[in-house]
Write a protein that holds these residues in place. Sequence first.
Motif, short mmCIF file in Angstrom:
data_model
loop_
_atom_site.label_atom_id
_atom_site.label_comp_id
_atom_site.label_asym_id
_atom_site.label_seq_id
_atom_site.Cartn_x
_atom_site.Cartn_y
_atom_site.Cartn_z
N LEU A 161 66.79 20.22 45.20
CA LEU A 161 65.80 20.59 46.21
C LEU A 161 66.43 20.58 47.61
O LEU A 161 66.13 21.45 48.45
CB LEU A 161 64.62 19.62 46.15
N LEU A 162 67.31 19.62 47.87
CA LEU A 162 68.00 19.57 49.16
C LEU A 162 68.89 20.80 49.35
O LEU A 162 68.94 21.38 50.44
CB LEU A 162 68.85 18.30 49.25
N GLU A 163 69.57 21.21 48.29
CA GLU A 163 70.41 22.40 48.38
C GLU A 163 69.56 23.65 48.66
O GLU A 163 69.96 24.52 49.46
CB GLU A 163 71.20 22.57 47.07
N ASN A 164 68.40 23.75 48.05
CA ASN A 164 67.52 24.89 48.32
C ASN A 164 67.03 24.87 49.77
O ASN A 164 66.95 25.93 50.42
CB ASN A 164 66.32 24.87 47.37
N ARG A 165 66.70 23.67 50.26
CA ARG A 165 66.25 23.57 51.66
C ARG A 165 67.39 23.95 52.61
O ARG A 165 67.15 24.56 53.67
CB ARG A 165 65.78 22.14 51.95
#
Length: 379
Positions: A161-165
């Motif tokens: 999720l952090l990578e997507n953000r």
Amino acid sequence: MDFNVKKLASDAGVFFTRAVQFTEEKLGQAEKTELDPHLENLITRADGTKNWTEKILRQTEILLQPNPSARIEEFIYDKLDKKLPSRMTNAELLGQYMLDAAKEFGADSPYGSTLITVGEYQRRLGGAEREFMQTSAAAFLSPLRNFLEGDWRTISKEKRLLENRRLDLDICKARLKKAKQAEAKAAAAPDFQETRPRNYVLSASASAAEHELRVAQTEFDRQAEVTRLLLEGISSTHLNHLRCLQDFAEAQTTYFTQCHHYMQELQRELHRCANAVGAPHSSVASSNPAFPSERSSPGASFSSCDPNPGPLSMEPPATGTRKAKVLYDYDAHDASELSLLADELITVYTVPGMDPDWLVGERGNEKGKVPVTYLELLS
């Protein structure tokens, strides 16, 4: 249904946009937002913890159960949440075969009685192995497996999720950059014939891009904080695994101590039985003048089949006395042996014809046989 189709199309568009951004970053055609160095270190540490935990778990499973088919069966029963059927260990199976063979050959024959003796101790070794496997699985394997299947899955989800953000943030930065460049270009060459000036439209587009960037930055910072808190929990995981590792080492120590004790007892039993039936090596040694006869040697009482031999009557030492440090506690099995306490110092020596695995130990007025493997001889 219409809502689901629209959502599916929207998600596909977001996925495609992220894929384009990721590809351009790999090709060096787009800027990439770097994570905080502390967060990068936490991610690296967590990845290393996961990788090494998997390797240690897999190799420990091989150590406890070398049979691949048995491991697959255990895995299936664990996933189905069913109790694994009881299975004999290899040592227990070997002991059972020896006992069955003794029944066929005759328990009163030398070979049959020896098969019974060895078979019983093999079953004891198998029981100790079974207990070690059960203790290790509960105290060591289960916590490692729980980490990989529980905590690590949560961490992996938040990392993705952090990578997507981050990708969304970089996409917004690229959009704003393009909007600013277009606005600057329009301002340098305005077209006054248009009913709605182009720079007005571009200015609105840049404002919208700035708003999207602020939202993306907020979501990225929030997700980075959540991920950081989870990754800092790896330190607690290490402490938990440390305790589990100590429990595993203690279980292993107990197992090997039991095995050593059983084999020492088996060795004494076989030695006594060999002397009782006139073992071939004993008769050869007796007939050879180069070897002292066991019947005439002072150490003959060590291997007697008498279950309650009398106190030792020994000649003066033949090789001189030495000091020895006791490594483990030892309980004497009969009056010919000397009980030992770990870390105490005793005087030891040997006598002609004595079993090389044993020494004579003295502590004050007490004297008796002691096993060499329990001692550290001092110079």
